[in-house]
Design a protein around this motif. Structure first.
Motif, PDB file in Angstrom:
ATOM      1  N   GLY A  51       0.850  -1.186   0.118  1.00 37.80           N
ATOM      2  CA  GLY A  51       0.034  -0.014   0.140  1.00 37.80           C
ATOM      3  C   GLY A  51       0.881   1.298  -0.027  1.00 37.80           C
ATOM      4  O   GLY A  51       2.065   1.369   0.186  1.00 37.80           O
ATOM      5  N   THR A  52       0.133   2.338   0.183  1.00 37.75           N
ATOM      6  CA  THR A  52       1.034   3.779   0.088  1.00 37.75           C
ATOM      7  C   THR A  52       0.478   4.505   1.400  1.00 37.75           C
ATOM      8  O   THR A  52      -0.564   4.408   1.839  1.00 37.75           O
ATOM      9  CB  THR A  52       0.415   4.413  -1.105  1.00 37.75           C
ATOM     10  N   GLN A  53       1.494   5.324   1.716  1.00 31.98           N
ATOM     11  CA  GLN A  53       1.184   5.959   3.036  1.00 31.98           C
ATOM     12  C   GLN A  53       1.810   7.351   2.944  1.00 31.98           C
ATOM     13  O   GLN A  53       2.901   7.523   2.383  1.00 31.98           O
ATOM     14  CB  GLN A  53       1.964   5.198   3.923  1.00 31.98           C
ATOM     15  N   GLU A  54       1.093   8.540   3.164  1.00 34.13           N
ATOM     16  CA  GLU A  54       1.656   9.855   3.298  1.00 34.13           C
ATOM     17  C   GLU A  54       2.571   9.804   4.454  1.00 34.13           C
ATOM     18  O   GLU A  54       2.154   9.552   5.425  1.00 34.13           O
ATOM     19  CB  GLU A  54       0.458  11.076   3.300  1.00 34.13           C
ATOM     20  N   ILE A  55       3.723  10.733   4.164  1.00 37.67           N
ATOM     21  CA  ILE A  55       4.645  10.631   5.343  1.00 37.67           C
ATOM     22  C   ILE A  55       4.886  12.202   5.772  1.00 37.67           C
ATOM     23  O   ILE A  55       5.133  13.025   4.800  1.00 37.67           O
ATOM     24  CB  ILE A  55       6.004  10.033   4.569  1.00 37.67           C
ATOM     25  N   SER A  56       4.807  12.202   7.082  1.00 41.62           N
ATOM     26  CA  SER A  56       4.724  13.683   7.392  1.00 41.62           C
ATOM     27  C   SER A  56       6.198  14.272   7.934  1.00 41.62           C
ATOM     28  O   SER A  56       6.447  15.383   8.127  1.00 41.62           O
ATOM     29  CB  SER A  56       3.875  13.755   8.895  1.00 41.62           C
ATOM     30  N   GLY A  57       7.169  13.174   7.949  1.00 42.94           N
ATOM     31  CA  GLY A  57       8.487  13.748   8.268  1.00 42.94           C
ATOM     32  C   GLY A  57       9.272  12.439   8.604  1.00 42.94           C
ATOM     33  O   GLY A  57       8.881  11.456   8.258  1.00 42.94           O
ATOM     34  N   PRO A  58      10.576  12.559   8.972  1.00 45.73           N
ATOM     35  CA  PRO A  58      11.591  11.830   8.996  1.00 45.73           C
ATOM     36  C   PRO A  58      11.184  10.758   9.972  1.00 45.73           C
ATOM     37  O   PRO A  58      11.514   9.383   9.483  1.00 45.73           O
ATOM     38  CB  PRO A  58      12.738  12.515   9.356  1.00 45.73           C
ATOM     39  N   ARG A  59      10.572  11.088  11.188  1.00 43.45           N
ATOM     40  CA  ARG A  59      10.459   9.929  11.956  1.00 43.45           C
ATOM     41  C   ARG A  59       9.123   9.081  11.450  1.00 43.45           C
ATOM     42  O   ARG A  59       9.321   7.719  11.607  1.00 43.45           O
ATOM     43  CB  ARG A  59       9.837  10.648  13.459  1.00 43.45           C
ATOM     44  N   ALA A  60       8.375   9.584  10.760  1.00 44.29           N
ATOM     45  CA  ALA A  60       7.048   8.824  10.244  1.00 44.29           C
ATOM     46  C   ALA A  60       7.806   8.001   9.289  1.00 44.29           C
ATOM     47  O   ALA A  60       7.214   6.720   8.776  1.00 44.29           O
ATOM     48  CB  ALA A  60       6.148   9.886   9.737  1.00 44.29           C
ATOM     49  N   LEU A  61       8.703   8.551   8.462  1.00 42.76           N
ATOM     50  CA  LEU A  61       9.264   7.472   7.419  1.00 42.76           C
ATOM     51  C   LEU A  61      10.060   6.299   8.094  1.00 42.76           C
ATOM     52  O   LEU A  61       9.685   5.406   7.451  1.00 42.76           O
ATOM     53  CB  LEU A  61      10.508   8.391   6.582  1.00 42.76           C
ATOM     54  N   LEU A  62      10.691   6.568   9.240  1.00 43.05           N
ATOM     55  CA  LEU A  62      11.428   5.665   9.833  1.00 43.05           C
ATOM     56  C   LEU A  62      10.335   4.354  10.279  1.00 43.05           C
ATOM     57  O   LEU A  62      10.524   3.259  10.265  1.00 43.05           O
ATOM     58  CB  LEU A  62      12.295   5.925  11.121  1.00 43.05           C
ATOM     59  N   ASP A  63       9.206   5.235  11.063  1.00 45.51           N
ATOM     60  CA  ASP A  63       8.372   4.048  11.666  1.00 45.51           C
ATOM     61  C   ASP A  63       7.768   3.336  10.286  1.00 45.51           C
ATOM     62  O   ASP A  63       7.804   1.948  10.736  1.00 45.51           O
ATOM     63  CB  ASP A  63       7.133   5.209  12.105  1.00 45.51           C
ATOM     64  N   ALA A  64       7.591   3.820   9.163  1.00 47.77           N
ATOM     65  CA  ALA A  64       6.941   2.941   8.182  1.00 47.77           C
ATOM     66  C   ALA A  64       7.850   2.255   7.668  1.00 47.77           C
ATOM     67  O   ALA A  64       7.622   0.991   7.460  1.00 47.77           O
ATOM     68  CB  ALA A  64       6.390   4.121   7.071  1.00 47.77           C
ATOM     69  N   ILE A  65       9.120   2.357   7.751  1.00 51.25           N
ATOM     70  CA  ILE A  65      10.260   1.311   7.011  1.00 51.25           C
ATOM     71  C   ILE A  65      10.348   0.424   7.943  1.00 51.25           C
ATOM     72  O   ILE A  65      10.440  -0.766   7.766  1.00 51.25           O
ATOM     73  CB  ILE A  65      11.511   2.082   6.625  1.00 51.25           C
ATOM     74  N   PHE A  66      10.469   0.625   9.170  1.00 50.59           N
ATOM     75  CA  PHE A  66      10.520  -0.339  10.235  1.00 50.59           C
ATOM     76  C   PHE A  66       9.436  -1.282  10.245  1.00 50.59           C
ATOM     77  O   PHE A  66       9.708  -2.572  10.465  1.00 50.59           O
ATOM     78  CB  PHE A  66      10.869   0.229  11.728  1.00 50.59           C
ATOM     79  N   ALA A  67       8.147  -0.701  10.207  1.00 53.87           N
ATOM     80  CA  ALA A  67       6.983  -1.659  10.224  1.00 53.87           C
ATOM     81  C   ALA A  67       7.222  -2.515   9.162  1.00 53.87           C
ATOM     82  O   ALA A  67       6.627  -3.526   9.104  1.00 53.87           O
ATOM     83  CB  ALA A  67       5.897  -0.538  10.045  1.00 53.87           C
ATOM     84  N   GLY A  68       7.471  -1.790   7.885  1.00 54.13           N
ATOM     85  CA  GLY A  68       7.548  -2.796   6.831  1.00 54.13           C
ATOM     86  C   GLY A  68       8.632  -3.836   6.753  1.00 54.13           C
ATOM     87  O   GLY A  68       8.253  -5.073   6.284  1.00 54.13           O
ATOM     88  N   GLY A  69       9.691  -3.533   7.456  1.00 56.39           N
ATOM     89  CA  GLY A  69      10.705  -4.362   7.842  1.00 56.39           C
ATOM     90  C   GLY A  69      10.222  -5.701   8.557  1.00 56.39           C
ATOM     91  O   GLY A  69      10.951  -6.660   8.631  1.00 56.39           O
ATOM     92  N   ARG A  70       9.358  -5.440   9.713  1.00 57.26           N
ATOM     93  CA  ARG A  70       8.902  -6.310  10.607  1.00 57.26           C
ATOM     94  C   ARG A  70       7.938  -7.466   9.987  1.00 57.26           C
ATOM     95  O   ARG A  70       7.709  -8.175  10.466  1.00 57.26           O
ATOM     96  CB  ARG A  70       8.493  -5.540  11.790  1.00 57.26           C
ATOM     97  N   LYS A  71       7.258  -7.091   9.113  1.00 57.02           N
ATOM     98  CA  LYS A  71       6.319  -7.785   8.306  1.00 57.02           C
ATOM     99  C   LYS A  71       6.798  -9.094   8.020  1.00 57.02           C
ATOM    100  O   LYS A  71       7.941  -9.435   7.377  1.00 57.02           O
ATOM    101  CB  LYS A  71       5.567  -7.034   7.193  1.00 57.02           C
TER     102      LYS A  71
END
Length: 205
Positions: A181-201
């Protein structure tokens, strides 16, 4: 004699098992997994993938570590948006008119990344030259101040060195695209959260 440290983490994905020696190794692993088939589309239409996206992540990690060193009285989400707007630049701060514009820009950015019912940020410059941000949420006034103790600090100077890169990526929220899916990113911390969440899948630890 030095004894080898046993690995701290065992991670399993499908049939692959990896042993990771510490938190940093785990983070690197999660990032590399999270970056698989990921792309970041900037408001300009430019798309970052692969190594280019990894560099964006590295800047986000650097910003996170600089913000981790700040006093807890400073809201991380506000410092982050202030950094993107260039508000942690002590030279710009010396020009009050210019800094008033930046204060308004920080408030605008906070509105963009706030829930609709929690917008209404107003940014002003304090008497001693700091940045004051306030909003009313459900009748309660919320005030955050980035004072001269912060703006004049070496931490702020280091954060400000990232501002050019941060503006390029986050001046308007970019969109992270992954298989799921896609996700709008508000800033660097949100990007890290999204990448880490993707990595944990699909990962068991």
């Amino acid at each position: 004699p030095l004894f080898a440290q046993p690995p701290l983490y065992k991670v399993t994905r499908g049939k692959s098992v990896q042993y990771l020696k510490d938190e940093k190794a785990l983070e690197d692993y999660l990032i590399s997994m999270g970056l698989e088939e990921a792309s970041l589309e900037l408001a300009s239409g430019e798309v970052r993938t692969g190594q280019d996206l990894r560099e964006v992540i590295n800047d986000a990690l650097r910003l996170r570590s600089l913000m981790d060193g700040l006093h807890s009285r400073y809201s991380r989400s506000i410092v982050e948006q202030a950094a993107i707007a260039g508000a942690l630049n002590v030279e710009l701060n010396a020009n009050r008119d210019e800094f008033e514009k930046i204060a308004a820009e920080v408030a605008r950015r906070l509105d963009v990344v706030s829930e609709e019912t929690e917008r209404g940020w107003v940014g002003t410059v304090t008497a001693e030259g700091g940045l004051k941000l306030e909003r009313m949420v459900r009748g309660v006034k919320e005030v955050a101040v980035l004072d001269m103790a912060l703006i004049g600090s070496s931490d702020a100077r280091h954060i400000d060195q990232l501002t050019g890169k941060l503006k390029e990526i986050y001046s308007a929220p970019p969109v992270l695209r992954r298989r799921d899916g896609t996700q709008e990113i508000s800033g660097p911390r949100a990007l890290l959260d999204a990448i880490f969440a993707g990595g944990r899948k699909g990962l068991t630890m």
